[in-house]
Design a protein around this motif. Structure first.
Motif, PDB file in Angstrom:
ATOM      1  N   ASP A  56     -20.719  -8.606  -2.484  1.00  0.00           N
ATOM      2  CA  ASP A  56     -21.546  -7.536  -0.809  1.00  0.00           C
ATOM      3  C   ASP A  56     -20.501  -8.491  -0.200  1.00  0.00           C
ATOM      4  O   ASP A  56     -20.853  -8.013   0.937  1.00  0.00           O
ATOM      5  CB  ASP A  56     -22.970  -8.037  -1.034  1.00  0.00           C
ATOM      6  CG  ASP A  56     -23.909  -6.670  -1.977  1.00  0.00           C
ATOM      7  OD1 ASP A  56     -22.995  -5.881  -2.996  1.00  0.00           O
ATOM      8  OD2 ASP A  56     -24.530  -7.119  -2.430  1.00  0.00           O
ATOM      9  N   HIS A  88     -25.812  -2.163  -1.427  1.00  0.00           N
ATOM     10  CA  HIS A  88     -25.078  -2.518  -0.092  1.00  0.00           C
ATOM     11  C   HIS A  88     -24.690  -1.656  -0.071  1.00  0.00           C
ATOM     12  O   HIS A  88     -24.043  -1.337   0.943  1.00  0.00           O
ATOM     13  CB  HIS A  88     -24.073  -3.881  -1.094  1.00  0.00           C
ATOM     14  CG  HIS A  88     -23.230  -4.205   0.612  1.00  0.00           C
ATOM     15  ND1 HIS A  88     -24.164  -5.371   1.240  1.00  0.00           N
ATOM     16  CD2 HIS A  88     -22.248  -4.438   0.048  1.00  0.00           C
ATOM     17  CE1 HIS A  88     -22.652  -5.319   2.454  1.00  0.00           C
ATOM     18  NE2 HIS A  88     -21.686  -4.344   1.833  1.00  0.00           N
ATOM     19  N   THR A 137     -23.956  -5.275  -5.785  1.00  0.00           N
ATOM     20  CA  THR A 137     -25.265  -4.706  -5.573  1.00  0.00           C
ATOM     21  C   THR A 137     -24.531  -2.499  -4.980  1.00  0.00           C
ATOM     22  O   THR A 137     -24.295  -2.937  -4.538  1.00  0.00           O
ATOM     23  CB  THR A 137     -26.332  -4.784  -5.007  1.00  0.00           C
ATOM     24  OG1 THR A 137     -26.174  -5.476  -3.678  1.00  0.00           O
ATOM     25  CG2 THR A 137     -26.118  -6.733  -5.316  1.00  0.00           C
ATOM     26  N   TRP A 143     -17.888  -4.109  -5.048  1.00  0.00           N
ATOM     27  CA  TRP A 143     -19.172  -4.840  -3.890  1.00  0.00           C
ATOM     28  C   TRP A 143     -20.489  -5.159  -5.916  1.00  0.00           C
ATOM     29  O   TRP A 143     -20.194  -4.608  -6.262  1.00  0.00           O
ATOM     30  CB  TRP A 143     -19.947  -3.559  -3.576  1.00  0.00           C
ATOM     31  CG  TRP A 143     -19.733  -3.847  -1.702  1.00  0.00           C
ATOM     32  CD1 TRP A 143     -19.417  -4.932  -1.086  1.00  0.00           C
ATOM     33  CD2 TRP A 143     -19.840  -2.515  -1.073  1.00  0.00           C
ATOM     34  NE1 TRP A 143     -18.561  -4.196   0.453  1.00  0.00           N
ATOM     35  CE2 TRP A 143     -18.558  -2.915   0.356  1.00  0.00           C
ATOM     36  CE3 TRP A 143     -19.959  -1.449  -1.549  1.00  0.00           C
ATOM     37  CZ2 TRP A 143     -18.133  -2.070   1.371  1.00  0.00           C
ATOM     38  CZ3 TRP A 143     -20.083   0.042  -0.211  1.00  0.00           C
ATOM     39  CH2 TRP A 143     -19.162  -0.525   0.826  1.00  0.00           C
TER      40      TRP A 143
END
Length: 161
Positions: free
Chosen positions: A29, A44, A41, A39
């Motif tokens: 992230d 995010h 997640t 990223w």
């Protein structure tokens, strides 16, 4: 000259490109969300995206319930696109004009696979596989203090349950 600057700024804003971000189980992230440095997640991505933006989520398991964080518009949905059915615990729509496509949504003992809250309007949930959820698969939120407030105009299409 001032008028030209204002017109030019308006022109540039009107034709700015929507962003496409990437998420992978090997990401971070702290990265920039590009295809080369994705990223980690989906949340995010949801926290970052604005109207018209998309995120492409690579195959893998993402043990998270994704909460939408921004509104798209009728012509510029915020899109979550899964590749090879990435696994996620659920999606909670707290904003309008969001599109979720191509995920394996597996609720947990305490989650609902797809929840439209009271403000998730004009959203699309399509071509997902919803499985292994012991609770409700889809829930429409209700404001019990004002029963006229409920999500509307959502589309659930071509999903497998």
């Amino acid at each position: 000259m001032k008028r030209l600057a204002i017109v030019l700024i308006g022109f540039i804003a009107a034709y700015s490109q929507a962003a496409t971000y990437h998420v992978a189980t090997t990401g971070s992230d702290a990265a920039d969300g590009s295809v080369g440095t994705p990223w980690l997640t989906i949340q995010h991505a949801a926290n970052t995206m604005a109207s018209g933006d998309s995120v492409v989520v690579a195959s893998g398991t993402y043990p998270e319930i994704v909460h939408t964080m921004a509104n798209g518009t009728g012509g510029n949905y915020i899109t979550f696109l899964g590749t090879s059915l990435p696994i996620v615990h659920g999606f909670y729509f707290t904003n309008s004009f969001n599109n979720v496509n191509g995920f394996s949504i597996r609720g947990t003992n305490s989650t609902i696979a797809v929840n439209f809250g009271t403000t998730g309007n004009n959203c699309i949930v399509q071509s997902n596989r919803v499985e292994r959820t012991p609770h409700d698969v889809v829930q429409l939120g209700m404001d019990y203090s004002n029963p006229l407030v409920a999500p509307s105009n959502n589309t659930i299409h071509a999903n497998r349950f």
